[in-house]
Design an enzyme around this catalytic site. Sequence first.
Site, PDB file in Angstrom:
ATOM      1  N   LYS A 115      -4.917  -7.157   7.052  1.00 42.64           N
ATOM      2  CA  LYS A 115      -5.092  -5.726   6.766  1.00 42.64           C
ATOM      3  C   LYS A 115      -5.365  -4.930   8.029  1.00 42.64           C
ATOM      4  O   LYS A 115      -4.997  -3.754   8.116  1.00 42.64           O
ATOM      5  CB  LYS A 115      -6.178  -5.512   5.710  1.00 42.64           C
ATOM      6  N   LYS A 197       3.358 -12.446   0.290  1.00 39.81           N
ATOM      7  CA  LYS A 197       2.806 -12.170  -1.046  1.00 39.81           C
ATOM      8  C   LYS A 197       3.275 -10.815  -1.580  1.00 39.81           C
ATOM      9  O   LYS A 197       3.409  -9.857  -0.816  1.00 39.81           O
ATOM     10  CB  LYS A 197       1.273 -12.160  -0.924  1.00 39.81           C
ATOM     11  N   LYS A 200       0.529  -4.748  -4.159  1.00 42.21           N
ATOM     12  CA  LYS A 200       0.729  -3.435  -4.785  1.00 42.21           C
ATOM     13  C   LYS A 200       0.858  -2.306  -3.764  1.00 42.21           C
ATOM     14  O   LYS A 200       1.436  -1.271  -4.056  1.00 42.21           O
ATOM     15  CB  LYS A 200      -0.372  -3.150  -5.810  1.00 42.21           C
TER      16      LYS A 200
HETATM   17  N1  AQP Z   1       1.157 -11.664  -5.401  1.00 45.22           N
HETATM   18  C1  AQP Z   1       0.117 -12.114  -6.092  1.00 45.22           C
HETATM   19  N2  AQP Z   1       0.230 -13.278  -6.791  1.00 45.22           N
HETATM   20  C2  AQP Z   1      -0.815 -13.748  -7.513  1.00 45.22           C
HETATM   21  N3  AQP Z   1      -2.005 -13.111  -7.583  1.00 45.22           N
HETATM   22  C3  AQP Z   1      -2.151 -11.958  -6.911  1.00 45.22           C
HETATM   23  N4  AQP Z   1      -3.177 -11.094  -6.775  1.00 45.22           N
HETATM   24  C4  AQP Z   1      -2.807 -10.073  -5.975  1.00 45.22           C
HETATM   25  N5  AQP Z   1      -1.517 -10.241  -5.569  1.00 45.22           N
HETATM   26  C5  AQP Z   1      -1.102 -11.403  -6.131  1.00 45.22           C
HETATM   27  C6  AQP Z   1      -4.459 -11.242  -7.436  1.00 45.22           C
HETATM   28  O1  AQP Z   1      -4.719 -10.047  -8.163  1.00 45.22           O
HETATM   29  C7  AQP Z   1      -6.131  -9.840  -8.197  1.00 45.22           C
HETATM   30  C8  AQP Z   1      -6.428  -8.434  -7.810  1.00 45.22           C
HETATM   31  O2  AQP Z   1      -6.074  -8.229  -6.459  1.00 45.22           O
HETATM   32  P1  AQP Z   1      -6.798  -7.072  -5.652  1.00 45.22           P
HETATM   33  O3  AQP Z   1      -6.480  -5.787  -6.281  1.00 45.22           O
HETATM   34  O4  AQP Z   1      -8.239  -7.381  -5.537  1.00 45.22           O
HETATM   35  O5  AQP Z   1      -6.256  -7.084  -4.214  1.00 45.22           O
HETATM   36  P2  AQP Z   1      -5.241  -7.936  -3.432  1.00 45.22           P
HETATM   37  O6  AQP Z   1      -5.478  -9.389  -3.630  1.00 45.22           O
HETATM   38  O7  AQP Z   1      -5.287  -7.465  -2.032  1.00 45.22           O
HETATM   39  O8  AQP Z   1      -3.915  -7.505  -4.187  1.00 45.22           O
HETATM   40  P3  AQP Z   1      -2.727  -6.657  -3.654  1.00 45.22           P
HETATM   41  O9  AQP Z   1      -1.817  -6.436  -4.813  1.00 45.22           O
HETATM   42  O10 AQP Z   1      -2.153  -7.331  -2.456  1.00 45.22           O
HETATM   43  O11 AQP Z   1      -3.426  -5.289  -3.275  1.00 45.22           O
HETATM   44  P4  AQP Z   1      -3.354  -4.469  -1.932  1.00 45.22           P
HETATM   45  O12 AQP Z   1      -1.891  -4.237  -1.680  1.00 45.22           O
HETATM   46  O13 AQP Z   1      -4.115  -3.210  -2.229  1.00 45.22           O
HETATM   47  O14 AQP Z   1      -4.009  -5.294  -0.878  1.00 45.22           O
HETATM   48  C9  AQP Z   1      -6.752 -10.863  -7.260  1.00 45.22           C
HETATM   49  O15 AQP Z   1      -7.287 -11.929  -8.035  1.00 45.22           O
HETATM   50  C10 AQP Z   1      -5.602 -11.345  -6.441  1.00 45.22           C
HETATM   51  O16 AQP Z   1      -5.785 -12.677  -6.006  1.00 45.22           O
END
Ligand code: AQP
Length: 334
Positions: A115, A197, A200
């Site tokens: 990040k 990965k 979002k």
């Molecule tokens: N691609 C993924 N595959 C499986 N699990 C995923 N999670 C996120 N992306 C995947 C799981 O979703 C939960 C919530 O995630 P988060 O909102 O806490 O943040 P994150 O892990 O950083 O998810 P994003 O989508 O990648 O968000 P941004 O883009 O804002 O950083 C967690 O349990 C995560 O493991």
Amino acid sequence: MYQDKKVVFSGVQPSGMLTIGNYLGAIQNFRTFSDEYRCYYCVVDEHAITVRQDPAVLRRRTYETLALYIACGLDPTKNVLFVQSHVSAHAELGWILDCYAMFGELSRMTQFKDKSAKNADNINAGLFTYPVLMAADILLYQTELVPVGVDQKQHLELARDIAMRFNGVYSDTFVVPEGYIAKTTAKIMSLAEPTKKMSKSDENENAVVRILDPRDVILRKFKRAVTDSGSEVRRGEGKEGIENLMSVYSAFTGASMEEIEREFDGRGYGDFKAAVGEACADALAPIQAEFARLSADKAYLEQVMKDGAAAAAHDAQRTLSKVRRKIGFTELRR
Ligand code: AQP
């Protein structure tokens, strides 16, 4: 423990419209615990501000994330659904635990490195201490089980280390939590770069399938998904794109990887991608309909937020009081 039930805690950041990665890696598993466990599912808005957010958008997404929890089958009468910033104990315990987390261990967090690289103009202290706030989220409720995607494994390890360190200094205070990571859907990959990965906050819309994407958009995104120059639907070296689509198809249809290989033997990628899109769109349709219904009822969502915050604050306070006493903070007598 609450009323003799073991505790589950997890959260999702309202940092973008949720993807099928968030759904398959995390939310889909949440409801499997609702009957047996005391479940806390939080919209972690304090985590979201580690990356700059537009205030109006953050507010809207907080409601949307809560509505999606419910639309995905989390009954607010069976689960404590709440917003992190409504329960001040999270920030309070977060600060306390900052004093029990080491600079060196936080420096090793790969999500901080990723990040920081993505937000080079805003490498703020919150981004660095994010895993400590996450530890506070979990430890406040004496959580036994944390359903998360595999990307959160390192943060969860840290939460365990902090709990054990604190317990070692002051005697047993926190339950040491375990992760619950789904096997085939632990890491859904980007459709544009299948070694990365699905996230979002990805700026490339073709890389992500969002839970609320309309059917035609879902079909188009899968059709365009990056695969490889071969034509066989099977797992193997250099076939990350196809393997990712197979995991998605498996999650939405219940078919095993072997069954999928047999079903699409000799049929080529075009057919397979269309089938994945259809399966995904079919599975998301009822969630989308329920989301639309809930979104029109803001008063109901506000009531859920209120009830959830009251229940969570009550339970969190018990741990926080214990922590305050153990570390030697003075109490104000009434
Ligand atoms: N691609 C993924 N595959 C499986 N699990 C995923 N999670 C996120 N992306 C995947 C799981 O979703 C939960 C919530 O995630 P988060 O909102 O806490 O943040 P994150 O892990 O950083 O998810 P994003 O989508 O990648 O968000 P941004 O883009 O804002 O950083 C967690 O349990 C995560 O493991």
